[in-house]
Design a protein around this motif. Structure first.
Motif, mmCIF file in Angstrom:
data_model
loop_
_atom_site.group_PDB
_atom_site.id
_atom_site.type_symbol
_atom_site.label_atom_id
_atom_site.label_comp_id
_atom_site.label_asym_id
_atom_site.label_seq_id
_atom_site.Cartn_x
_atom_site.Cartn_y
_atom_site.Cartn_z
ATOM 1 N N GLY A 107 0.820 -1.215 0.000
ATOM 2 C CA GLY A 107 0.000 0.000 0.000
ATOM 3 C C GLY A 107 0.848 1.257 0.000
ATOM 4 N N ALA A 108 1.961 1.232 0.720
ATOM 5 C CA ALA A 108 2.856 2.392 0.772
ATOM 6 C C ALA A 108 3.457 2.672 -0.593
ATOM 7 N N CYS A 109 3.790 1.630 -1.331
ATOM 8 C CA CYS A 109 4.343 1.810 -2.683
ATOM 9 C C CYS A 109 3.313 2.454 -3.602
ATOM 10 N N LYS A 110 2.062 2.033 -3.496
ATOM 11 C CA LYS A 110 1.012 2.603 -4.330
ATOM 12 C C LYS A 110 0.802 4.077 -4.016
ATOM 13 N N VAL A 111 0.808 4.425 -2.744
ATOM 14 C CA VAL A 111 0.627 5.824 -2.346
ATOM 15 C C VAL A 111 1.799 6.656 -2.844
ATOM 16 N N GLU A 112 3.020 6.136 -2.715
ATOM 17 C CA GLU A 112 4.199 6.861 -3.186
ATOM 18 C C GLU A 112 4.140 7.055 -4.698
ATOM 19 N N LYS A 113 3.751 6.026 -5.439
ATOM 20 C CA LYS A 113 3.646 6.128 -6.895
ATOM 21 C C LYS A 113 2.579 7.152 -7.272
ATOM 22 N N MET A 114 1.442 7.132 -6.568
ATOM 23 C CA MET A 114 0.375 8.068 -6.861
ATOM 24 C C MET A 114 0.832 9.501 -6.599
ATOM 25 N N SER A 115 1.596 9.703 -5.536
ATOM 26 C CA SER A 115 2.053 11.054 -5.230
ATOM 27 C C SER A 115 3.045 11.547 -6.276
ATOM 28 N N ASP A 116 3.756 10.631 -6.942
ATOM 29 C CA ASP A 116 4.660 11.012 -8.031
ATOM 30 C C ASP A 116 3.894 11.423 -9.279
ATOM 31 N N GLU A 117 2.664 10.956 -9.416
ATOM 32 C CA GLU A 117 1.860 11.246 -10.591
ATOM 33 C C GLU A 117 1.209 12.625 -10.516
ATOM 34 N N TYR A 118 1.149 13.205 -9.333
ATOM 35 C CA TYR A 118 0.513 14.503 -9.134
ATOM 36 C C TYR A 118 1.489 15.488 -8.515
ATOM 37 N N LEU A 119 1.376 16.731 -8.920
ATOM 38 C CA LEU A 119 2.189 17.811 -8.375
ATOM 39 C C LEU A 119 1.312 18.709 -7.519
ATOM 40 N N THR A 120 1.920 19.362 -6.564
ATOM 41 C CA THR A 120 1.231 20.397 -5.803
ATOM 42 C C THR A 120 1.557 21.739 -6.455
ATOM 43 N N VAL A 121 0.880 22.769 -6.031
ATOM 44 C CA VAL A 121 1.176 24.109 -6.548
ATOM 45 C C VAL A 121 2.615 24.484 -6.193
ATOM 46 N N LYS A 122 3.035 24.081 -5.012
ATOM 47 C CA LYS A 122 4.404 24.366 -4.588
ATOM 48 C C LYS A 122 5.428 23.644 -5.474
ATOM 49 N N ASP A 123 5.111 22.420 -5.905
ATOM 50 C CA ASP A 123 5.990 21.698 -6.827
ATOM 51 C C ASP A 123 6.127 22.456 -8.149
ATOM 52 N N VAL A 124 4.998 22.924 -8.665
ATOM 53 C CA VAL A 124 5.005 23.691 -9.923
ATOM 54 C C VAL A 124 5.823 24.968 -9.747
ATOM 55 N N GLN A 125 5.665 25.608 -8.618
ATOM 56 C CA GLN A 125 6.411 26.830 -8.314
ATOM 57 C C GLN A 125 7.917 26.553 -8.355
ATOM 58 N N ARG A 183 5.062 32.771 -5.739
ATOM 59 C CA ARG A 183 3.810 32.127 -5.326
ATOM 60 C C ARG A 183 2.626 32.743 -6.069
ATOM 61 N N THR A 184 2.614 34.054 -6.163
ATOM 62 C CA THR A 184 1.514 34.756 -6.840
ATOM 63 C C THR A 184 1.436 34.367 -8.310
ATOM 64 N N LYS A 185 2.576 34.377 -8.986
ATOM 65 C CA LYS A 185 2.615 34.045 -10.412
ATOM 66 C C LYS A 185 2.174 32.600 -10.649
ATOM 67 N N THR A 186 2.565 31.712 -9.742
ATOM 68 C CA THR A 186 2.179 30.300 -9.870
ATOM 69 C C THR A 186 0.669 30.150 -9.745
ATOM 70 N N TYR A 187 0.070 30.831 -8.766
ATOM 71 C CA TYR A 187 -1.389 30.750 -8.615
ATOM 72 C C TYR A 187 -2.104 31.401 -9.797
ATOM 73 N N GLN A 188 -1.537 32.424 -10.393
ATOM 74 C CA GLN A 188 -2.129 33.013 -11.596
ATOM 75 C C GLN A 188 -2.133 31.991 -12.729
ATOM 76 N N LEU A 189 -1.036 31.268 -12.875
ATOM 77 C CA LEU A 189 -0.946 30.234 -13.909
ATOM 78 C C LEU A 189 -1.957 29.129 -13.647
ATOM 79 N N VAL A 190 -1.992 28.630 -12.423
ATOM 80 C CA VAL A 190 -2.878 27.523 -12.068
ATOM 81 C C VAL A 190 -4.350 27.922 -12.193
ATOM 82 N N SER A 191 -4.662 29.183 -12.008
ATOM 83 C CA SER A 191 -6.061 29.611 -12.082
ATOM 84 C C SER A 191 -6.560 29.800 -13.515
#
Length: 70
Positions: free
Chosen positions: A3-21, A28-36
């Motif tokens: 189960g831990a491997c699946k959760v880790e793999k899933m977290s690699d498939e998605y980024l947070t706004v902070k990751d994109v930043q 931070r402001t520019k990143t939220y402008q992009l994401v919005s």
């Protein structure tokens, strides 16, 4: 343990706004402008925003193609 491997793999498939930043080295402001932007790929889960990594990469390639079309 499996189960831990699946959760880790899933977290690699998605980024947070902070990751994109961090990836884009934006404020931070520019990143939220992009994401919005309406065409930016994102999923909202409650108050959290998650960005599918593959869709983010496609989005960035499209932006680069539009900007640097020869």
């Amino acid at each position: 343990m499996i189960g831990a491997c699946k959760v880790e793999k899933m977290s690699d498939e998605y980024l947070t706004v902070k990751d994109v930043q961090k990836i884009l080295k934006f404020s931070r402001t520019k990143t939220y402008q992009l994401v919005s932007q309406p065409d930016f790929p994102k999923t909202k889960i409650g108050r959290e925003i998650r960005i599918p990594r593959v869709e983010f990469e496609k989005f960035m390639r499209q932006i680069l193609y539009k900007e640097y079309r020869f």
